[in-house]
Design a protein around this motif. Sequence first.
Motif, PDB file in Angstrom:
ATOM      1  N   LEU A   1       0.836  -1.213   0.000  1.00 30.95           N
ATOM      2  CA  LEU A   1       0.000   0.000   0.000  1.00 30.95           C
ATOM      3  C   LEU A   1       0.863   1.251   0.000  1.00 30.95           C
ATOM      4  CD1 LEU A   1      -2.806  -1.168   2.474  1.00 30.95           C
ATOM      5  CD2 LEU A   1      -3.003  -0.841  -0.007  1.00 30.95           C
ATOM      6  N   GLN A   2       1.970   1.198   0.729  1.00 33.37           N
ATOM      7  CA  GLN A   2       2.868   2.360   0.738  1.00 33.37           C
ATOM      8  C   GLN A   2       3.508   2.549  -0.632  1.00 33.37           C
ATOM      9  OE1 GLN A   2       5.413   1.500   4.073  1.00 33.37           O
ATOM     10  NE2 GLN A   2       3.788   1.988   5.551  1.00 33.37           N
ATOM     11  N   ALA A   3       3.914   1.447  -1.264  1.00 30.57           N
ATOM     12  CA  ALA A   3       4.496   1.553  -2.605  1.00 30.57           C
ATOM     13  C   ALA A   3       3.468   2.145  -3.564  1.00 30.57           C
ATOM     14  CB  ALA A   3       4.957   0.173  -3.095  1.00 30.57           C
ATOM     15  N   ARG A   4       2.220   1.674  -3.421  1.00 29.83           N
ATOM     16  CA  ARG A   4       1.168   2.167  -4.308  1.00 29.83           C
ATOM     17  C   ARG A   4       0.965   3.672  -4.115  1.00 29.83           C
ATOM     18  NH1 ARG A   4      -4.582  -0.560  -3.594  1.00 29.83           N
ATOM     19  NH2 ARG A   4      -3.310  -2.432  -3.773  1.00 29.83           N
ATOM     20  N   ALA A   5       1.012   4.107  -2.862  1.00 32.04           N
ATOM     21  CA  ALA A   5       0.829   5.531  -2.573  1.00 32.04           C
ATOM     22  C   ALA A   5       1.953   6.355  -3.198  1.00 32.04           C
ATOM     23  CB  ALA A   5       0.775   5.740  -1.062  1.00 32.04           C
ATOM     24  N   ARG A   6       3.130   5.762  -3.286  1.00 32.11           N
ATOM     25  CA  ARG A   6       4.291   6.456  -3.892  1.00 32.11           C
ATOM     26  C   ARG A   6       4.331   6.252  -5.403  1.00 32.11           C
ATOM     27  NH1 ARG A   6       7.356   3.226  -0.429  1.00 32.11           N
ATOM     28  NH2 ARG A   6       8.399   2.307  -2.231  1.00 32.11           N
ATOM     29  N   HIS A   7       3.341   5.502  -5.947  1.00 35.55           N
ATOM     30  CA  HIS A   7       3.351   5.116  -7.365  1.00 35.55           C
ATOM     31  C   HIS A   7       4.612   4.343  -7.713  1.00 35.55           C
ATOM     32  CE1 HIS A   7      -0.226   7.507  -7.997  1.00 35.55           C
ATOM     33  NE2 HIS A   7       0.370   8.500  -7.363  1.00 35.55           N
ATOM     34  N   ALA A   8       5.126   3.603  -6.746  1.00 35.14           N
ATOM     35  CA  ALA A   8       6.316   2.780  -6.980  1.00 35.14           C
ATOM     36  C   ALA A   8       5.893   1.338  -7.237  1.00 35.14           C
ATOM     37  CB  ALA A   8       7.234   2.846  -5.759  1.00 35.14           C
TER      38      ALA A   8
ATOM     39  N   PRO B   1       5.376  -2.416  -6.592  1.00 30.90           N
ATOM     40  CA  PRO B   1       5.268  -3.164  -5.329  1.00 30.90           C
ATOM     41  C   PRO B   1       6.315  -4.258  -5.198  1.00 30.90           C
ATOM     42  CG  PRO B   1       3.522  -3.802  -6.847  1.00 30.90           C
ATOM     43  CD  PRO B   1       4.255  -2.685  -7.507  1.00 30.90           C
ATOM     44  N   VAL B   2       6.945  -4.646  -6.297  1.00 34.12           N
ATOM     45  CA  VAL B   2       7.836  -5.809  -6.254  1.00 34.12           C
ATOM     46  C   VAL B   2       8.986  -5.615  -5.267  1.00 34.12           C
ATOM     47  CG1 VAL B   2       9.402  -7.264  -7.594  1.00 34.12           C
ATOM     48  CG2 VAL B   2       7.178  -6.609  -8.551  1.00 34.12           C
ATOM     49  N   PRO B   3       9.763  -4.529  -5.388  1.00 32.50           N
ATOM     50  CA  PRO B   3      10.854  -4.369  -4.413  1.00 32.50           C
ATOM     51  C   PRO B   3      10.342  -4.196  -2.993  1.00 32.50           C
ATOM     52  CG  PRO B   3      10.725  -2.498  -5.934  1.00 32.50           C
ATOM     53  CD  PRO B   3       9.764  -3.507  -6.438  1.00 32.50           C
ATOM     54  N   ALA B   4       9.159  -3.596  -2.848  1.00 32.37           N
ATOM     55  CA  ALA B   4       8.600  -3.430  -1.500  1.00 32.37           C
ATOM     56  C   ALA B   4       8.346  -4.791  -0.859  1.00 32.37           C
ATOM     57  CB  ALA B   4       7.303  -2.622  -1.579  1.00 32.37           C
ATOM     58  N   ILE B   5       7.850  -5.707  -1.669  1.00 29.40           N
ATOM     59  CA  ILE B   5       7.596  -7.061  -1.143  1.00 29.40           C
ATOM     60  C   ILE B   5       8.916  -7.760  -0.833  1.00 29.40           C
ATOM     61  CG2 ILE B   5       6.714  -9.353  -1.761  1.00 29.40           C
ATOM     62  CD1 ILE B   5       4.528  -7.887  -3.425  1.00 29.40           C
ATOM     63  N   LEU B   6       9.870  -7.656  -1.779  1.00 32.28           N
ATOM     64  CA  LEU B   6      11.133  -8.378  -1.596  1.00 32.28           C
ATOM     65  C   LEU B   6      12.005  -7.773  -0.498  1.00 32.28           C
ATOM     66  CD1 LEU B   6      11.966  -9.349  -5.290  1.00 32.28           C
ATOM     67  CD2 LEU B   6      10.976 -10.765  -3.468  1.00 32.28           C
TER      68      LEU B   6
ATOM     69  N   VAL C   1       1.313 -13.831  -8.017  1.00 28.98           N
ATOM     70  CA  VAL C   1       1.048 -13.030  -9.203  1.00 28.98           C
ATOM     71  C   VAL C   1       0.346 -11.763  -8.733  1.00 28.98           C
ATOM     72  CG1 VAL C   1      -0.147 -12.961 -11.423  1.00 28.98           C
ATOM     73  CG2 VAL C   1       0.814 -15.123 -10.597  1.00 28.98           C
ATOM     74  N   ILE C   2       0.919 -10.615  -9.079  1.00 28.61           N
ATOM     75  CA  ILE C   2       0.273  -9.364  -8.655  1.00 28.61           C
ATOM     76  C   ILE C   2       0.061  -8.468  -9.861  1.00 28.61           C
ATOM     77  CG2 ILE C   2       1.198  -9.465  -6.310  1.00 28.61           C
ATOM     78  CD1 ILE C   2       3.323  -7.483  -7.116  1.00 28.61           C
ATOM     79  N   ASP C   3      -0.944  -7.632  -9.748  1.00 27.91           N
ATOM     80  CA  ASP C   3      -1.230  -6.651 -10.788  1.00 27.91           C
ATOM     81  C   ASP C   3      -0.031  -5.694 -10.861  1.00 27.91           C
ATOM     82  OD1 ASP C   3      -4.063  -5.124 -12.004  1.00 27.91           O
ATOM     83  OD2 ASP C   3      -2.201  -3.990 -11.781  1.00 27.91           O
ATOM     84  N   ALA C   4       0.520  -5.537 -12.065  1.00 27.57           N
ATOM     85  CA  ALA C   4       1.759  -4.774 -12.206  1.00 27.57           C
ATOM     86  C   ALA C   4       1.584  -3.318 -11.788  1.00 27.57           C
ATOM     87  CB  ALA C   4       2.263  -4.858 -13.649  1.00 27.57           C
ATOM     88  N   ASP C   5       0.387  -2.798 -11.922  1.00 25.06           N
ATOM     89  CA  ASP C   5       0.166  -1.392 -11.601  1.00 25.06           C
ATOM     90  C   ASP C   5      -0.150  -1.161 -10.133  1.00 25.06           C
ATOM     91  OD1 ASP C   5       0.555  -0.579 -14.229  1.00 25.06           O
ATOM     92  OD2 ASP C   5      -1.545  -1.002 -14.739  1.00 25.06           O
ATOM     93  N   THR C   6      -1.050  -1.980  -9.597  1.00 26.03           N
ATOM     94  CA  THR C   6      -1.574  -1.696  -8.257  1.00 26.03           C
ATOM     95  C   THR C   6      -0.947  -2.543  -7.168  1.00 26.03           C
ATOM     96  OG1 THR C   6      -3.272  -3.396  -8.467  1.00 26.03           O
ATOM     97  CG2 THR C   6      -3.834  -1.180  -9.265  1.00 26.03           C
ATOM     98  N   GLY C   7      -0.299  -3.623  -7.536  1.00 29.17           N
ATOM     99  CA  GLY C   7       0.224  -4.530  -6.520  1.00 29.17           C
ATOM    100  C   GLY C   7      -0.849  -5.428  -5.935  1.00 29.17           C
TER     101      GLY C   7
ATOM    102  N   ALA D   1      14.835   2.425  -6.894  1.00 29.17           N
ATOM    103  CA  ALA D   1      15.903   3.407  -7.064  1.00 29.17           C
ATOM    104  C   ALA D   1      15.472   4.478  -8.064  1.00 29.17           C
ATOM    105  CB  ALA D   1      17.176   2.714  -7.550  1.00 29.17           C
ATOM    106  N   ALA D   2      14.702   4.071  -9.051  1.00 33.40           N
ATOM    107  CA  ALA D   2      14.332   5.012 -10.103  1.00 33.40           C
ATOM    108  C   ALA D   2      13.144   5.884  -9.727  1.00 33.40           C
ATOM    109  CB  ALA D   2      13.988   4.243 -11.378  1.00 33.40           C
ATOM    110  N   GLY D   3      12.573   5.645  -8.553  1.00 33.30           N
ATOM    111  CA  GLY D   3      11.433   6.466  -8.126  1.00 33.30           C
ATOM    112  C   GLY D   3      10.134   6.016  -8.761  1.00 33.30           C
ATOM    113  N   PRO D   4       9.157   6.904  -8.825  1.00 33.82           N
ATOM    114  CA  PRO D   4       7.827   6.532  -9.317  1.00 33.82           C
ATOM    115  C   PRO D   4       7.860   5.811 -10.664  1.00 33.82           C
ATOM    116  CG  PRO D   4       7.842   8.805  -8.533  1.00 33.82           C
ATOM    117  CD  PRO D   4       9.252   8.330  -8.486  1.00 33.82           C
TER     118      PRO D   4
END
Lengths: 379, 379
Positions: free
Chosen positions: A219-226, A228-233, A302-308, A374-377
């Motif tokens: 949810l935090q990654a989504r709020a940052r438009h980042a 979710p993959v690195p957030a999970i890992l 499997v997660i939605d690439a946009d929303t996580g 690293a690359a941001g949003p």
Amino acid sequence: MPWTVTLDDVEAIAVGSGILGTGGGGNPYLGKLQLRRHLEEGRSVRVLAVDDIAPDALGCGIGGMGAPTVGYEKLPAGTEMVAAVEALARYAGRPLDFVVPGEIGGANGIVPLIVGALTGLPVVDADPMGRAFPELQMDTFMINGVRPSPFALADVHGHAVIFDRVTDPLWAERLARATTIGMGGSAALAMPLVTGRQVKDFGIPGTLSLARRLGRAVLQARARHASPVPAILAEVPGVHLLDGKVVDVERRTVQGFARGRVRVEGLDRFQGAVLEIEFQNEYLVARRDGRVEVTTPDLICVIDADTGEPVSTEVLRYGLRVSVLGLAAPRQLKTPAALEVVGPRAFGYDVEFRPLPGDLLARPETRRPAPAEAAGPMA
Amino acid sequence: MPWTVTLDDVEAIAVGSGILGTGGGGNPYLGKLQLRRHLEEGRSVRVLAVDDIAPDALGCGIGGMGAPTVGYEKLPAGTEMVAAVEALARYAGRPLDFVVPGEIGGANGIVPLIVGALTGLPVVDADPMGRAFPELQMDTFMINGVRPSPFALADVHGHAVIFDRVTDPLWAERLARATTIGMGGSAALAMPLVTGRQVKDFGIPGTLSLARRLGRAVLQARARHASPVPAILAEVPGVHLLDGKVVDVERRTVQGFARGRVRVEGLDRFQGAVLEIEFQNEYLVARRDGRVEVTTPDLICVIDADTGEPVSTEVLRYGLRVSVLGLAAPRQLKTPAALEVVGPRAFGYDVEFRPLPGDLLARPETRRPAPAEAAGPMA
């Protein structure tokens, strides 16, 4: 230490248990709405750590049984979960002291909290799968010799059935499955009846907190438009298998199970790669370019690439953009005894289990910097 | 008054309950062998008349559930019947005082006696069908509002399941059927939990004695080499529909039921007539030359023309010489409420029930001299 479930926790646990559902365990969405309503109406849910429960306390696992396919059309009422727990307490001849999630994955991560809200029983921060599995013998209580019976099934019509003497977990699965089909394809399952001692010895502790942590990270990654993959890992050990587009889905409902396979073609840095995943309610074997990369009991998510948002096997469809991850299973699922029950061969796949390094419940030791983060949003 | 079951009684009851089975209820043969062995080993079975039981005594119905087709390959052990009764007693929290046949027809006329031999519980001389029916809501306890739950199913592996809260008899049928299929297609059913008062008010008294009387009559006719038909019709009100040869059998097992139809061509004085009988575990509708002659709940009985042995739907085969009788149902099955559950329309046949005159439990008032009997031994 004990904690009380907040509305934010509900959102996070729904996302986190969806991820741990590895495609199955049912959609947490409806349960989330129910649980939110209960909390908004002033009910509360207390979560106890495994250390907080007395060895001689008595409780039971609780969750939904049946093909997720059915759960999408036949909505759970919540009351059937309470009815199943109450039937078991009636049988035991005493009130229960706690409930414990029967599996943390999918809707079953939320169901125990609804029972907690409706009954006042505390929910233990543990479960016997650390994920979702399609059959009820696939849990660390059964694997470690806890007897399946007595257990109870209940349905939305208020019917309750107690399985009084069923000593073999495979028979428990078979009889409960047949009765669930009679109940219309979905039912609430209160199983097994466990002592605090058994939860401490055989449960996988901390999985409810893990679902909350994973959900918060997404949810935090989504709020940052980042991504979710690195957030999970960053939270759990695992690998990023592919980003891509679903190009083929093969699906059928067999004897109460949703079976099939999905094909994902790589995009961006995965251009040219193809991932095929076989599922039986849950994603079980992932092959990239024909080579087995991840198998059960490791988690294929499997997660939605946009929303996580987690993508369950039920909502797979052509064109969906997804990210696929492999997460290291809890160590309790990787013992020889456990692998006989939850390894790939137990599902009929003639492949070796080559574990991903790590333990789902232990944070990754070194946090790898992930390109997207690293690359941001995201674009 | 109470009586004790003798070895001769066992032979007679097996034949008589086979006749009352109207093609279903399972083959009494294996049960008969088991029961004989128990009696020979010194066990005994006490039968109580309905008047002998106290109104506040507690007991349960007992019988087998499942397609008879399955029972021919998967032999009952006897112990599953005891396990089902014991599970229900455990649930009730007290020992039971009696068992009552769940249906008198077929194997289910013998099963309660086996339970009596193994447990020492007396068996009540009554049942809630006066025959056999394929579904469990088709009984005078359910028809008169006795709640189906709690009830118990058990199988030969020792598994026992208690249906704790199932208030609707159709749901009881549906859930028990599904669980029975999970148990391998046959199971012991202990249902319902009844008081002595309920047995007195809603049971059909005297059906175990009737089975014994019918069986004795047939065995005596056989010893005299006389036709069993007049012997049967001297005991119960009914009609002789046809003597003939089975020329066609259509049979399939559908959702745990044996369904089909049989065609019998008349011989001797029935030369030129054709009888067609439709069945669903039991014989339900008999048409002679296209005209409906007998329908459920009246009993359609097919017996071997030579021996008088009842012919179940399972053993029908081309060339078999049979006599077919229609017997008047017990009056308890002919009330408007009962006909909604056990009349021809309840089975999907669009025909009226035109009752044969009389009541199965009342002896025919005038004994018609039957040609075969008058003529002495058969050719």
